[in-house]
Scaffold this motif. Structure first.
Motif, PDB file in Angstrom:
ATOM      1  N   ASN A  56       0.821  -1.215   0.000  1.00  0.00           N
ATOM      2  CA  ASN A  56       0.000   0.000   0.000  1.00  0.00           C
ATOM      3  C   ASN A  56       0.847   1.255   0.000  1.00  0.00           C
ATOM      4  N   VAL A  57       1.939   1.241   0.778  1.00  0.00           N
ATOM      5  CA  VAL A  57       2.801   2.421   0.810  1.00  0.00           C
ATOM      6  C   VAL A  57       3.481   2.614  -0.538  1.00  0.00           C
ATOM      7  N   LEU A  58       3.877   1.479  -1.169  1.00  0.00           N
ATOM      8  CA  LEU A  58       4.610   1.593  -2.435  1.00  0.00           C
ATOM      9  C   LEU A  58       3.699   1.894  -3.617  1.00  0.00           C
ATOM     10  N   PHE A  59       2.592   1.123  -3.730  1.00  0.00           N
ATOM     11  CA  PHE A  59       1.834   1.179  -4.968  1.00  0.00           C
ATOM     12  C   PHE A  59       0.706   2.207  -4.955  1.00  0.00           C
ATOM     13  N   ALA A  60       0.034   2.341  -3.804  1.00  0.00           N
ATOM     14  CA  ALA A  60      -1.152   3.207  -3.798  1.00  0.00           C
ATOM     15  C   ALA A  60      -0.817   4.651  -4.213  1.00  0.00           C
ATOM     16  N   PRO A  61       0.233   5.267  -3.664  1.00  0.00           N
ATOM     17  CA  PRO A  61       0.541   6.634  -4.115  1.00  0.00           C
ATOM     18  C   PRO A  61       0.920   6.673  -5.587  1.00  0.00           C
ATOM     19  N   PHE A  62       1.598   5.618  -6.033  1.00  0.00           N
ATOM     20  CA  PHE A  62       2.008   5.554  -7.432  1.00  0.00           C
ATOM     21  C   PHE A  62       0.796   5.591  -8.364  1.00  0.00           C
ATOM     22  N   PHE A  63      -0.240   4.807  -7.977  1.00  0.00           N
ATOM     23  CA  PHE A  63      -1.410   4.792  -8.840  1.00  0.00           C
ATOM     24  C   PHE A  63      -2.155   6.111  -8.802  1.00  0.00           C
ATOM     25  N   SER A  64      -2.261   6.709  -7.602  1.00  0.00           N
ATOM     26  CA  SER A  64      -3.060   7.923  -7.539  1.00  0.00           C
ATOM     27  C   SER A  64      -2.311   9.126  -8.111  1.00  0.00           C
ATOM     28  N   VAL A  65      -0.999   9.110  -8.050  1.00  0.00           N
ATOM     29  CA  VAL A  65      -0.258  10.284  -8.509  1.00  0.00           C
ATOM     30  C   VAL A  65       0.157  10.151  -9.969  1.00  0.00           C
ATOM     31  N   VAL A  66       0.481   8.939 -10.402  1.00  0.00           N
ATOM     32  CA  VAL A  66       0.980   8.779 -11.775  1.00  0.00           C
ATOM     33  C   VAL A  66      -0.099   8.238 -12.715  1.00  0.00           C
ATOM     34  N   VAL A  67      -0.615   7.054 -12.387  1.00  0.00           N
ATOM     35  CA  VAL A  67      -1.461   6.358 -13.353  1.00  0.00           C
ATOM     36  C   VAL A  67      -2.792   7.074 -13.577  1.00  0.00           C
ATOM     37  N   LEU A  68      -3.420   7.483 -12.475  1.00  0.00           N
ATOM     38  CA  LEU A  68      -4.749   8.071 -12.590  1.00  0.00           C
ATOM     39  C   LEU A  68      -4.747   9.382 -13.395  1.00  0.00           C
ATOM     40  N   PRO A  69      -3.880  10.347 -13.063  1.00  0.00           N
ATOM     41  CA  PRO A  69      -3.898  11.594 -13.841  1.00  0.00           C
ATOM     42  C   PRO A  69      -3.567  11.388 -15.316  1.00  0.00           C
ATOM     43  N   ILE A  70      -2.557  10.549 -15.587  1.00  0.00           N
ATOM     44  CA  ILE A  70      -2.209  10.330 -16.997  1.00  0.00           C
ATOM     45  C   ILE A  70      -3.365   9.638 -17.703  1.00  0.00           C
ATOM     46  N   GLY A  71      -4.000   8.682 -16.992  1.00  0.00           N
ATOM     47  CA  GLY A  71      -5.121   7.955 -17.591  1.00  0.00           C
ATOM     48  C   GLY A  71      -6.241   8.894 -18.006  1.00  0.00           C
ATOM     49  N   TYR A  72      -6.717   9.716 -17.048  1.00  0.00           N
ATOM     50  CA  TYR A  72      -7.798  10.651 -17.381  1.00  0.00           C
ATOM     51  C   TYR A  72      -7.343  11.677 -18.400  1.00  0.00           C
ATOM     52  N   GLY A  73      -6.112  12.150 -18.222  1.00  0.00           N
ATOM     53  CA  GLY A  73      -5.574  13.165 -19.131  1.00  0.00           C
ATOM     54  C   GLY A  73      -5.553  12.653 -20.561  1.00  0.00           C
TER      55      GLY A  73
END
Lengths: 804, 245
Positions: free
Chosen positions: A410-427
């Motif tokens: 959770n510490v490693l992946f959760a921030p990664f998904f919310s900060v990197v994957v999600l914005p690029i995905g919607y963008g």
């Protein structure tokens, strides 16, 4: 701190608890409440009387609401189970096509029953079996809002057949669905009209986005994953990925979670501010956008929660009022519960609210106490710890397992998904509507990143021994856990214990208490337990001794039949994965001390594949004959790959397992020529268990030949419990064999309405003639036998058919 | 009259101890975290490394500051302080002492208590006493500021507070309005020991005061306490740093 809404929610929960404990007895708790009220008015001093009365009153109101809605929550259809009727109605949910199945909720208008049309307002679930590729393509046309007419075969939702199995009937009942209508072939469905509503329009927009995403992502797995992440299409996420995320406790980032919604709202708000809008105007704009987004992404309870809370935040900004997230959360819960009171029993709803509330209350104080590190890191770590600790009791209660790596992941992946994957995905999705190449270029990068992180997750996944099973916790364990959790949080956070050792002390007690949950109590159990797991047509027996030794005999299973690509479901039913492993997890099994495979038929062996993958196994015992079937060869290869020793059953020997428990290996003799080349049934391993002087005979699938051999070679004692050979086939359990054993009880593991006609009435007759009491899984579900020196107790899952 | 909004959602914010501005409320806050953002920015915690006697921030680890080097070894008193005596601290102390905002004793006392707990509580037995005001001054102000601090600290740490010293001289001009030499002069004979003659050999005593400027007051009191066989250490709320005396 004055938060009336928190008190209202506490009162509400107490009311639900009262109804649960008293079973909705009106008079009892009406009297109770009167006493509470009067004592409140009279005795409590004025400072807390207000809050006391508020809590007590809401408790009363919610008590009445729940007992009333529970009484009302019954089917209005007066039909019998397994009846064929004609219905008309409107499709209420987005139809889901899963392999050769099409599922949706139907709001009935009328039904044709006993040769007249009856009006009704009930909702049912409809499952349609798709028969051909052509129908499969047509089924995509079925939309929400269609008014349809169809002949349906009505069934009640199934009851759980094994302890700890999913209670489908309760689950649907909480959504006020009492019947499942089944039909075969899409041609039976007749569209007689269309009702358009807001939702049909939103479905169309959803389809637009889905199509666009199909253009954007070339890799189908990543495409499905991103559809789940961005649009809430959970059913498109590859099943393997979902399982991996689930075991690591990361499943919350897979589909749209409440956190995503808050993140998105926050980002959009900042963007509007950057463009130059005032705070108030951007808040109003966000308020217009929110309901649309929530509906678009499927409106599941965590999303609705986050939508409501973000909406209230925006409202507070727009009206320039104070923002108090905890009170907003409480109001959101109350709003959701007013519309659907039974949501409170839904694990997803509970997890979502408990974790959010814990995060709101617990994170900041804890983050302030971490001495070092950047602020964002301290907050991430504190948040992950709080969320883990708060969700743990619920996860253990409902899913019975937890991973050691969960916190780290959770510490490693959760921030990664919310900060990197999600914005690029919607963008990339939004940009692609304007300039497609830029979108594709972005998603290619994203695909690479996701595949990279997926490799990481798979690698973590392969480390063995990180997954622990927890036996279904009782309320004492749960309440002590909660006390210790809150206690250790409080001592870490409070000023009073700054330089003392008490926080360390309480936290270590807390961690030890989790250990108690894993390894159970430290004293031996009062009974040995044998469970005949209901695996349908097949055999699977779990034996747990007093000292906690675990022995599994066979694992059920079925032959995989060939399917075309379109027929394959997302999560195909597998006896091992869906019945045996969940049951073992529910029992808190963390290691199997002895695994017995009687013979290589699919209905005994296939389910063991999943067991070997999930649990560490001490040793395996099989019959002395060479492996014949392809299935068994594959399985043996899998076992060898995991370095599990396979022993050949030492015929004629007695093994002691623990004081009072021993196994005698009776059969087969590898010198017997007749076993080679014949059916595998007669080569099955036969074991005689002696548990506290009771004899239990496990016979696998042996037939007459084997029974004769056993009678020749052994002087059998009187058997207490006899596992009926070959599911009660008439070629087994001969008169002579039964006469020799004179069993007191017989266990038959057999599938409901199986093709072979097991158990044969002849065998049942033979057993009854010998005065044997029969327990069978097709009528009773799983059967549990509890044995100790004094007694043998039987209990079964489906009690109503139990004692005939 | 609260608005309908706060009637439903409640008041989630609290107010700053020192200036009453709203601040976020977090469970388990320490008293020095219960400040508004403005005060949080202005107050300055004394930085490490410090002089190992008087607690003055210095650039060298484990050293004596220039002031402490000048004082003879038998007169040195170990002192700890919560904040630097900067503009903010001066305003706080003024509001408290001269404008009679007696409430402020509480956050100051609690703040000092937790500092004492961190640094001194390993000493097994000790007493608390304080630098007293002259009774005329108490009459003027309405309360004895150091005594109040001492009692709050004592209650918080469960340590007895004793009135060991008494102020003899009463001057019109306050201590804080003088130069270094004048202060040293004026302090001679300003206090006297009034406690009973007890066998207290080696008993630690904590001397509480509000502001530590040159340390002369504290040293003067410590001298009397040493004579009565106590081992004095000092705790003050604010401590002057060279540029702001």
């Amino acid at each position: 701190m004055n938060r009336p809404l928190v008190k209202v929610v506490i009162g509400w929960l107490m009311g639900v608890l009262c109804v649960q404990l008293t079973g909705g007895q009106w008079l009892l708790y009406t009297c109770g409440f009167m006493v509470v009220l009067i004592s409140g008015v009279t005795f409590i001093n004025s400072e807390v009387r207000g809050s006391y009365l508020l809590v007590a009153l809401t408790c009363m109101v919610s008590g009445f609401v729940y007992s009333y809605t529970m009484l009302q929550n019954v089917s209005e259809l007066r039909i019998a189970s397994d009846e064929d009727i004609h219905v008309t109605g409107t499709i209420e949910s987005k139809p889901i096509r899963d392999g050769d199945q099409l599922r949706f909720d139907l709001q009935l208008a009328q039904i044709w029953h006993q040769s007249k049309w009856i009006h009704t307002k009930e909702r049912i679930k409809v499952v349609i079996k798709i028969e051909s590729m052509k129908q499969w393509e047509q089924s995509q046309q079925v939309r929400r809002g269609w008014v349809i007419q169809a002949p349906l075969h009505m069934e009640r939702p199934s009851l759980p057949r094994n302890p700890g199995a999913f209670h489908y009937r309760d689950y649907l009942q909480q959504q006020s669905i009492f019947w499942i209508g089944k039909s075969t072939g899409l041609q039976s469905l007749k569209q007689i009209g269309t009702e358009s509503s807001l939702m049909t329009w939103i479905d169309r927009v959803h389809q637009l986005f889905t199509d666009q995403m199909a253009h954007l992502y070339s890799d189908t797995e990543v495409q499905g994953f991103m559809k789940g992440l961005l649009l809430g299409d959970r059913y498109d996420v590859p099943m393997e990925w979902e399982e991996q995320y689930q075991t690591l406790g990361l499943v919350h980032i897979l589909s749209i979670s409440g956190f995503h919604v808050s993140l998105l709202v926050g980002a959009l708000f900042l963007m509007l501010r950057y463009v130059g809008m005032t705070r108030e105007k951007s808040a109003w704009l966000m308020l217009c956008f929110l309901p649309f987004y929530v509906l678009l992404t499927g409106a599941e309870s965590p999303i609705v929660r986050a939508g409501l809370v973000s909406g209230m935040m925006c409202l507070a900004i727009a009206w320039r009022k104070e923002k108090d997230i905890l009170s907003f959360l409480c109001l959101a819960a109350l709003i959701q519960l007013c519309f659907e009171p039974f949501l409170i029993f839904n694990p997803g709803f509970q997890l979502s609210y408990v974790v959010t509330a814990a995060l709101i209350v617990g994170t900041t104080p804890l983050a302030n106490r971490f001495p070092y590190g950047y602020e964002w890191f301290r907050y991430t770590l504190a948040g992950a710890c709080v969320a883990q600790a708060a969700s743990f009791p619920l996860l253990v209660y409902y899913f019975h397992e937890s991973s050691l790596f969960s916190l780290m992941a959770n510490v490693l992946f959760a921030p990664f998904f919310s900060v990197v994957v999600l914005p690029i995905g919607y963008g990339s999705l939004l940009v692609s509507f304007l300039v497609l190449p830029i979108g594709i270029w972005l998603t290619q990068g994203l695909t690479w990143i996701i595949q990279f992180s997926q490799n990481g997750i798979e690698w973590v996944q392969q480390v063995s021994g990180h997954l622990f099973s927890f036996a279904h916790p009782n309320w004492i364990w749960l309440s002590v856990y909660i006390l210790l959790m809150v206690g250790s949080w409080w001592t870490w956070v409070s000023v009073r214990y700054v330089h003392s050792k008490i926080p360390w002390l309480i936290s270590s007690v807390w961690i030890c208490w989790i250990g108690v949950g894993i390894w159970g109590t430290f004293w031996p159990a009062s009974h040995h337990e044998i469970t005949m797991i209901d695996v349908g047509q097949g055999d699977a027996f779990l034996i747990r001794t007093k000292l906690g030794k675990t022995i599994l005999i066979d694992g059920g299973g079925r032959l995989p039949y060939p399917q075309k690509e379109w027929q394959k479901r997302r999560n195909p039913f597998d006896v091992g994965e869906d019945v045996v492993v969940p049951f073992l997890t529910y029992q808190g099994v963390n290691q199997i001390d002895l695994l017995v495979s009687t013979h290589g038929d699919a209905d005994h062996l296939q389910g063991l594949g999943a067991v070997v993958k999930r649990f560490p196994i001490e040793k395996i015992i099989r019959n002395p004959l060479p492996t014949i079937s392809k299935l068994e060869k594959e399985w043996t290869r899998e076992v060898r790959g995991r370095d599990i020793p396979i022993h050949i059953a030492p015929i004629g020997q007695i093994w002691g397992i623990e004081p009072g428990v021993s196994i005698t290996f009776l059969y087969p003799d590898f010198r017997d020529e007749a076993l080679y080349g014949g059916t595998s049934n007669n080569a099955g391993l036969v074991l005689l268990f002696t548990i506290d002087q009771k004899h239990i005979l496990f016979t696998g699938d042996i037939e007459q030949h084997a029974e004769e051999k056993i009678l020749q070679a052994w002087n059998l004692p009187k058997i207490d419990i006899y596992k009926v050979a070959h599911h009660g086939s008439k070629t087994s359990s001969t008169e002579a064999f039964i006469h020799q054993m004179r069993p007191r009880y017989a266990l038959i593991s057999v599938g409901e309405k199986n093709l072979y006609g097991h158990p044969s009435p002849e065998v049942v007759g033979r057993l009854q003639k010998a005065g044997t009491q029969i327990y069978r899984t097709d009528q009773m579900g799983a059967v549990t036998v509890r044995i100790n020196q004094e007694e043998v107790q039987f209990s079964s899952m489906l009690q109503e058919k139990g004692r005939e | 009259m609260r608005s309908w909004w706060s009637k439903i959602f409640g008041d989630s914010s609290a107010s700053c101890w020192f200036c009453q501005s709203p601040r976020p409320r977090v469970i388990g806050d320490h008293v020095w975290e219960q400040l508004c953002a403005g005060c949080m920015e202005k107050r300055k915690i004394l930085a490490y490394p410090q002089c190992k006697v008087c607690g003055k921030p210095s650039s060298i680890d484990d050293s004596f500051c220039y002031d402490c080097q000048r004082t003879p070894e038998y007169e040195r008193v170990v002192n700890i302080s919560c904040v630097e005596y900067n503009h903010w601290a001066r305003l706080v102390v003024q509001q408290w002492k001269y404008r009679g905002d007696e409430r402020l004793s509480r956050p100051m006392g609690l703040w000092m208590a937790s500092l004492i707990k961190q640094r001194f509580l390993s000493r097994d037995r000790f007493l608390i006493t304080y630098v007293p005001c002259h009774r005329n001054r108490v009459y003027e102000r309405g309360f004895d500021q150091a005594k109040q601090l001492a009692h709050i600290i004592g209650a918080q740490l469960h340590v007895p507070v004793m009135d060991l010293l008494v102020r003899q001289s009463y001057q019109d001009q306050q201590q804080s309005k003088r130069s270094r030499e004048q202060r040293l002069q004026a302090l001679v004979g300003a206090f006297s020991y009034q406690g009973k003659q007890m066998d207290v050999s080696g008993q630690s005593v904590l001397l509480v005061d509000d502001v530590y400027t040159t340390g002369s007051t504290v040293r003067e009191c410590a001298k009397l306490l040493r004579r009565a066989n106590f081992q004095p250490v000092a705790c003050t709320f604010a401590r002057a740093n060279s540029e702001y005396v």
